[in-house]
Motif scaffolding. Structure first.
Motif, PDB file in Angstrom:
ATOM      1  N   PRO A 155     -28.603  64.030  -7.530  1.00 36.33           N
ATOM      2  CA  PRO A 155     -28.252  64.923  -6.256  1.00 36.33           C
ATOM      3  C   PRO A 155     -28.910  66.440  -6.247  1.00 36.33           C
ATOM      4  O   PRO A 155     -29.014  67.221  -7.584  1.00 36.33           O
ATOM      5  CB  PRO A 155     -26.703  65.124  -6.473  1.00 36.33           C
ATOM      6  N   GLY A 156     -29.660  66.590  -5.227  1.00 32.15           N
ATOM      7  CA  GLY A 156     -30.551  67.888  -5.389  1.00 32.15           C
ATOM      8  C   GLY A 156     -32.047  67.879  -6.152  1.00 32.15           C
ATOM      9  O   GLY A 156     -32.772  68.586  -6.336  1.00 32.15           O
ATOM     10  N   GLU A 205     -33.824  65.185  -0.559  1.00 32.95           N
ATOM     11  CA  GLU A 205     -32.937  64.341   0.520  1.00 32.95           C
ATOM     12  C   GLU A 205     -32.572  65.359   1.661  1.00 32.95           C
ATOM     13  O   GLU A 205     -32.049  66.590   1.459  1.00 32.95           O
ATOM     14  CB  GLU A 205     -31.674  63.997  -0.141  1.00 32.95           C
ATOM     15  N   ASP A 207     -29.707  65.745   3.158  1.00 32.97           N
ATOM     16  CA  ASP A 207     -28.228  65.990   3.026  1.00 32.97           C
ATOM     17  C   ASP A 207     -27.783  66.631   1.881  1.00 32.97           C
ATOM     18  O   ASP A 207     -26.801  67.061   1.497  1.00 32.97           O
ATOM     19  CB  ASP A 207     -27.336  65.034   3.432  1.00 32.97           C
ATOM     20  N   CYS A 208     -28.803  67.180   0.886  1.00 32.45           N
ATOM     21  CA  CYS A 208     -28.360  67.309  -0.495  1.00 32.45           C
ATOM     22  C   CYS A 208     -28.450  69.000  -0.233  1.00 32.45           C
ATOM     23  O   CYS A 208     -28.976  69.389   0.633  1.00 32.45           O
ATOM     24  CB  CYS A 208     -29.530  67.132  -1.361  1.00 32.45           C
ATOM     25  N   SER A 209     -27.702  69.807  -1.074  1.00 32.77           N
ATOM     26  CA  SER A 209     -27.494  70.958  -1.308  1.00 32.77           C
ATOM     27  C   SER A 209     -28.464  71.779  -1.838  1.00 32.77           C
ATOM     28  O   SER A 209     -28.776  71.507  -3.061  1.00 32.77           O
ATOM     29  CB  SER A 209     -26.036  71.253  -1.821  1.00 32.77           C
TER      30      SER A 209
END
Length: 248
Positions: A155-156, A205, A207-209
Motif C-alpha cells: 500500500p502506497g 494506485e 486509491d492509495c493514501s
C-alpha cells in the motif's frame, strides 16, 4: 587497438558490463538518480541487466532490501558479481526469472518497483543480440510492468520507469486502465535547443493514501536539461548525479 574497458566506476561502486544484456547507460543512471527511494522496505529492479540501477538504489535508499531480476542468464550472473563486489552485498540479490512469472508466483510485496524497460515496438526476431532482446517489448513491456507490477506493490508503493517521451499518452492511458495515477513526471532534454527525449515517471494506485509531498504539485513543469553545450553539464544535472558520477 586499445582494449575496450567493460568496467564503469562510480564514486561508491564499480560495475562490470561485459556480458549482460544491458550495459551502463545514461537512461539507467538518470532513472536511478531521479527516483525517490523509501528509507526502508523492499525494492524490485525489473530487467536489471548488469545491475547498475539496483546498486544506485542500494546507495540512495537507506537500508532497503533490493531484489534485481532479469530473464537473461548472463545478465544475472554479471549483476550478482557486481553486487558481491559492492558495499551493499548483504542487501542486494539477483534472480534469473521472467517478470510476469515472478509477479504471479511470489508472495513478496515491494515499496518501489523500478525499471528501465524495453521500448522497441516491433515483432520478435531470433537473430537479435541479447542487448537488443533486452530492449525488446517481447521480453518486457512497459505496459506489462504496470499491469503485473501493481499486484506486487505494498500500500502506497510506487512504480518508477524511464521511456521515450513519445510513449507519454500511452503510459498515461495504461496507468489509468490499471487503476494507477502518475504522481510525478519529468521530461528530459539533451540540451536547451533539443526536443524532449525521455520521460521519467512515478506512479501509484489511484486509491492509495499519499502525503502532499509524494505528489508533484505541477506534473507538467518538471524538466531536466543535461547539457548547456557539448561536455558542459547543467547545474541541475550535476546536482542530480553528483553522488554517483566521478566527474561530478
Amino acid at each position: 587497438m586499445k582494449k575496450k574497458n567493460y568496467c564503469f566506476r562510480f564514486k561508491q561502486f564499480s560495475v562490470k558490463h561485459e556480458v549482460s544484456s544491458m550495459h551502463v547507460g545514461v537512461d539507467a543512471v538518470l532513472l536511478g538518480a531521479w527516483t525517490r527511494y523509501p528509507s526502508h522496505g523492499k525494492i524490485l529492479d525489473v530487467g536489471t541487466g548488469c545491475g547498475v540501477i539496483a546498486l544506485i538504489a542500494a546507495q540512495l535508499s537507506g537500508d532497503c532490501q533490493i531484489t534485481a531480476i532479469d530473464i537473461d542468464e548472463n545478465s544475472i550472473r554479471e549483476a550478482n558479481e557486481n553486487f558481491e563486489m559492492s558495499p551493499w552485498r548483504n542487501r542486494v540479490k539477483g534472480i534469473q526469472t521472467d517478470f510476469s512469472q515472478f509477479a504471479v508466483e511470489t508472495d513478496e510485496k515491494f515499496n518501489l518497483i523500478i525499471s528501465n524497460p524495453p521500448y522497441f515496438d516491433s515483432g520478435g526476431d531470433a537473430g537479435l543480440s541479447a542487448r537488443m532482446r533486452a530492449r525488446h517489448q517481447d521480453v518486457l513491456s512497459p505496459f506489462s510492468l504496470i499491469c503485473y507490477g501493481k499486484r506486487l506493490l505494498e500500500p502506497g508503493g510506487v512504480i518508477a520507469m524511464i521511456l521515450p517521451v513519445e510513449f507519454e499518452s500511452r503510459i498515461d492511458a495504461a496507468a489509468d486502465e490499471n487503476g494507477m495515477r502518475i504522481i510525478r513526471r519529468c521530461r528530459m532534454r539533451g540540451n536547451a535547443n533539443s526536443s524532449p527525449k525521455r520521460l521519467l515517471v512515478e506512479m501509484a494506485e489511484k486509491d492509495c493514501s499519499l502525503t502532499a509531498s509524494d505528489v508533484a504539485e505541477n506534473q507538467e513543469s518538471e524538466e531536466l536539461i543535461i547539457e548547456n553545450s557539448r561536455g558542459d553539464y547543467t547545474d541541475e544535472y550535476v546536482k542530480l548525479c553528483k553522488e554517483l558520477y566521478l566527474r561530478f
